[in-house]
Scaffold this active site. Structure first.
Site, PDB file in Angstrom:
ATOM      1  CE  LYS A  68      -5.357 -10.322  -8.247  1.00  0.00           C
ATOM      2  NZ  LYS A  68      -5.636  -8.942  -7.839  1.00  0.00           N
ATOM      3  CG  ASN A  89      -9.184  -9.362 -11.802  1.00  0.00           C
ATOM      4  OD1 ASN A  89      -9.410  -9.304 -13.004  1.00  0.00           O
ATOM      5  ND2 ASN A  89      -9.820  -8.602 -10.925  1.00  0.00           N
ATOM      6  CG  ASP A 105      -7.830  -6.169  -9.364  1.00  0.00           C
ATOM      7  OD1 ASP A 105      -8.901  -6.613  -8.910  1.00  0.00           O
ATOM      8  OD2 ASP A 105      -6.769  -6.810  -9.345  1.00  0.00           O
ATOM      9  N   GLY A 130       3.060   2.215  -2.693  1.00  0.00           N
ATOM     10  CA  GLY A 130       3.188   0.808  -3.050  1.00  0.00           C
ATOM     11  C   GLY A 130       3.451   0.660  -4.537  1.00  0.00           C
ATOM     12  N   GLY A 133       2.174  -5.804  -7.194  1.00  0.00           N
ATOM     13  CA  GLY A 133       1.144  -6.260  -8.123  1.00  0.00           C
ATOM     14  C   GLY A 133      -0.159  -5.476  -8.015  1.00  0.00           C
ATOM     15  CB  ALA A 134      -2.159  -4.280  -5.143  1.00  0.00           C
ATOM     16  CB  THR A 156      11.928  -1.549  -2.710  1.00  0.00           C
ATOM     17  OG1 THR A 156      11.777  -2.358  -1.537  1.00  0.00           O
ATOM     18  CG2 THR A 156      13.199  -1.925  -3.444  1.00  0.00           C
ATOM     19  N   GLY A 243     -11.183  -1.064   0.601  1.00  0.00           N
ATOM     20  CA  GLY A 243     -11.390  -1.574  -0.747  1.00  0.00           C
ATOM     21  C   GLY A 243     -12.591  -2.496  -0.920  1.00  0.00           C
TER      22      GLY A 243
END
Ligand code: ATR
Length: 274
Positions: A68, A89, A105, A130, A133-134, A156, A243
């Protein structure tokens, strides 16, 4: 002689992608004449594979993990969602051969939440777990739905802070970060945007995340409930979804970008359920 318009999805690996089945079903339902196939590009070879596809008559394509970011770099023009996410995408070549990049997305997630599942987002509290990238792909459209707050937590923590910083210009103070161990309580919606579920793991999250009538949504889909959705059931989430709906809706948005027709999705979503 007219040739059939060609589309594809690029990824690595790509063998289990549901995108060919989804787009062929869209084409049948809307009586569009096209082909759609899966192409596994070499890890260092996305751009070459893309150009080869174009030479063979490609009109547009979807792009999935891990390409992506490469698709974003390859595009001559980016739509605002793709530019903010730094990820593409969906690609389409226009009449003059320019390569246009989109990220569908986030729109797909919103369509699944708001239209298919009737989740109210405006004025609600949303937690995103999270910051990869998503997560970047869905934050912009989630903010446009006007939640009271969107809190990002991540294993992180620094990555969550960077993501929040990146979107701060459009966030109107509603986008925040918190430590993974103390993310706050009583959320209306908790979205799992980590890739942990792909290996059957999930981040360690505290109790009390879900408010009354709370929703859990995993951006990942699987034939059986994901580790996150199993945890959400035990943690008291009233509603739990993976999803798959988002997958079909982001595909419908891509189909619209290519063909100018928006396919119906409900039967296709239910048909893909095992
Ligand atoms: P993607 O494009 O799927 O988002 P990514 O950019 O590599 O992939 O991001 C993966 C996300 O899942 C990150 O938020 C990652 O957390 P870190 O930033 O700390 O790496 C998260 N993730 C992956 N495995 C995890 C695990 N076992 N526990 C918690 N978080 C995890």
């Amino acid at each position: 002689m007219p040739t059939t318009d060609q589309y594809a999805v690029f990824g690595h690996p790509i063998g289990h992608s549901k995108s060919p089945a989804i787009h062929r079903a869209f084409a049948d339902a809307t009586q569009q004449r096209l082909t759609y196939r899966a192409i596994e590009a070499p890890l260092e070879g996305f751009t070459d594979a893309l150009h080869a596809f174009r030479r063979e008559g490609g009109c547009g394509c979807n792009v999935t993990v891990p390409f992506k970011g490469d698709a974003c770099s390859a595009a001559d023009w980016l739509d605002p969602d793709a530019a903010l996410a730094g990820a593409v995408n969906t690609l389409r070549w226009d009449e003059s051969g320019r390569l246009l990049g989109f990220n569908t997305d986030g729109k797909g997630l919103l369509r699944d939440l708001q239209q298919n599942l009737s989740v109210e987002l405006a004025g609600r509290r949303v937690l995103m777990v999270g910051a990869g990238g998503a997560a970047a792909g869905v934050i912009g459209p989630l903010l446009q739905a006007q939640p009271e707050e969107l809190v990002v937590v991540n294993r992180t923590h620094q990555r969550a802070e960077s993501l929040v910083e990146k979107f701060s210009a459009i966030a109107d103070g509603r986008l925040k970060t918190a430590p993974l161990q103390t993310p706050g309580l009583g959320y209306d919606l908790v979205v799992n945007a980590t890739s942990a579920g792909l290996t059957g793991e999930m981040p360690t999250l505290p109790d009390g995340l879900f408010g009354a009538d709370g929703w859990a949504y995993d951006l990942v889909y699987a034939d059986a409930p994901t580790a996150f959705l199993r945890w959400a059931a035990a943690a008291g989430a009233s509603h739990r979804h993976d999803g798959l709906g988002m997958l079909v809706e982001q595909a419908a948005e891509a189909f619209f970008i290519w063909r100018g027709i928006r396919p119906e999705t409900a039967l296709i979503i239910s048909g893909l359920r095992p």
